[in-house]
Enzyme design. Structure first.
Site, short mmCIF file in Angstrom:
data_model
loop_
_atom_site.label_atom_id
_atom_site.label_comp_id
_atom_site.label_asym_id
_atom_site.label_seq_id
_atom_site.Cartn_x
_atom_site.Cartn_y
_atom_site.Cartn_z
CE LYS A 135 35.93 34.26 70.34
NZ LYS A 135 34.90 34.29 71.40
CB CYS A 158 43.30 47.43 91.00
SG CYS A 158 42.59 47.89 89.51
CB CYS A 215 46.59 43.59 89.34
SG CYS A 215 47.41 43.62 87.68
CB CYS A 269 47.64 49.30 85.22
SG CYS A 269 46.05 49.23 84.36
#
EC number: 3.2.2.-
Length: 304
Positions: free
Chosen positions: A212, A289, A292, A298
């Site tokens: 990364k 959530c 979101c 999702c």
């Protein structure tokens, strides 16, 4: 009856019916009958046809006249996640304020922009080494303290371990990072003239530098997109959205899975986009959530 007539009669009887002046067919004997029966069975048995080879269709760039010899086949992804484009649009909308920690304290904001290019690149790499298992706020604080003393390869090598530890504390695993920073700085001085390598392979060979960090260093320090930088946020969100064909267990697995289908022009953007999204909305524990835009799209939303 003459002797000639007798011989003709005897020959006619031996040939059987159908013999005579035109008789040229003999009654088949046992062997001939078995052969004929075998031929008949073959004629009634199913014929096995040879299998046709499967043909793969390959699309080529260019006009019809250019297709064929010398044309380069287009790589068409065989799989991509359902609804990923709309999910990406929604994440961009949720991140349009760019007010997450990564937007102000990430790697792009930790180096001295007025320093010589070689020093800037070194500071980028050092900030990435400090960032592992560490919040952006803590990494930024450590970088400010280091820069206040003049952050170069030479200055780090002239700093004793105890002092360096105090400067970077409380980054995660700070004791190990003191050792890695010293080792990497010595290698850069001896083999790269104080600069950092310009390839992922050479970067990950440095102590304390993972994939990364290497991909982010290539993007920020060298301006080259070499791959997707996947940290814990990107790894977590990619699995929650089912952006991998199957569940992945490590950031490196996730990187390989994403690079199979995600368009290359999105590789650099996706890190900062998902990191900020993970810092503000798609939290590791108790994700928000309800706030979101992807709640209905999702796959993991109902189970969190």
């Amino acid at each position: 009856m003459t002797a000639l007539s007798a011989r003709m009669l005897t020959r006619s009887r031996s040939l059987g019916p159908g013999a005579g002046p035109r008789g040229c067919r003999e009654e088949p004997g046992p062997l001939r009958r078995r052969e004929a029966a075998a031929e008949a069975r073959k004629s009634h048995s199913p014929v096995k046809r040879p299998r046709k080879a499967q043909r793969l269709r390959v699309a080529y760039e260019g006009s019809d006249s250019e297709k064929g010899e010398g044309a380069e086949p287009l790589k068409v992804p065989v799989w991509e996640p359902q609804d990923w484009q709309q999910q990406l649009v929604n994440i961009r909308a949720m991140r349009n304020k760019k007010d997450a920690p990564v937007d102000h304290l990430g790697t792009e904001h930790c180096y001295d922009s007025s320093a010589p290019p070689k020093v800037r690149r070194y500071q980028v790499l050092l900030s990435l080494m400090l960032s592992s298992q560490t919040k952006d706020q803590v990494t930024a604080g450590a970088m400010q303290r280091l820069r206040a003393r003049g952050l170069t390869v030479d200055s780090i090598l002239q700093t004793d371990d105890a002092t360096l530890g105090k400067l970077i504390y409380p980054v995660g695993f700070w004791r190990s990072k003191v050792k890695y920073i010293k080792q990497t700085s010595a290698i850069l001085q001896q083999h790269y003239g104080g600069d950092i390598p310009a390839s992922v392979a050479e970067l990950v060979a440095l102590p304390g530098v993972g994939p990364k960090m290497a991909h982010l260093a290539m993007a920020v320090a060298w301006g080259t997109v070499s791959g997707i930088a996947v940290d814990t946020h990107v790894h977590r969100i990619a699995n929650r959205l089912r952006w991998t064909k199957k569940a992945t267990k490590s950031p490196e697995e996730t990187r390989a899975a994403l690079e199979e289908w995600l368009p290359r022009e999105l590789w650099h953007e996706i890190n900062g986009l998902l990191v900020g999204f993970g810092q503000q909305t798609c939290l590791p524990v108790h994700p928000r959530c309800h706030a979101c835009l992807n709640q209905a799209l999702c796959p993991a939303a109902q189970g969190l």
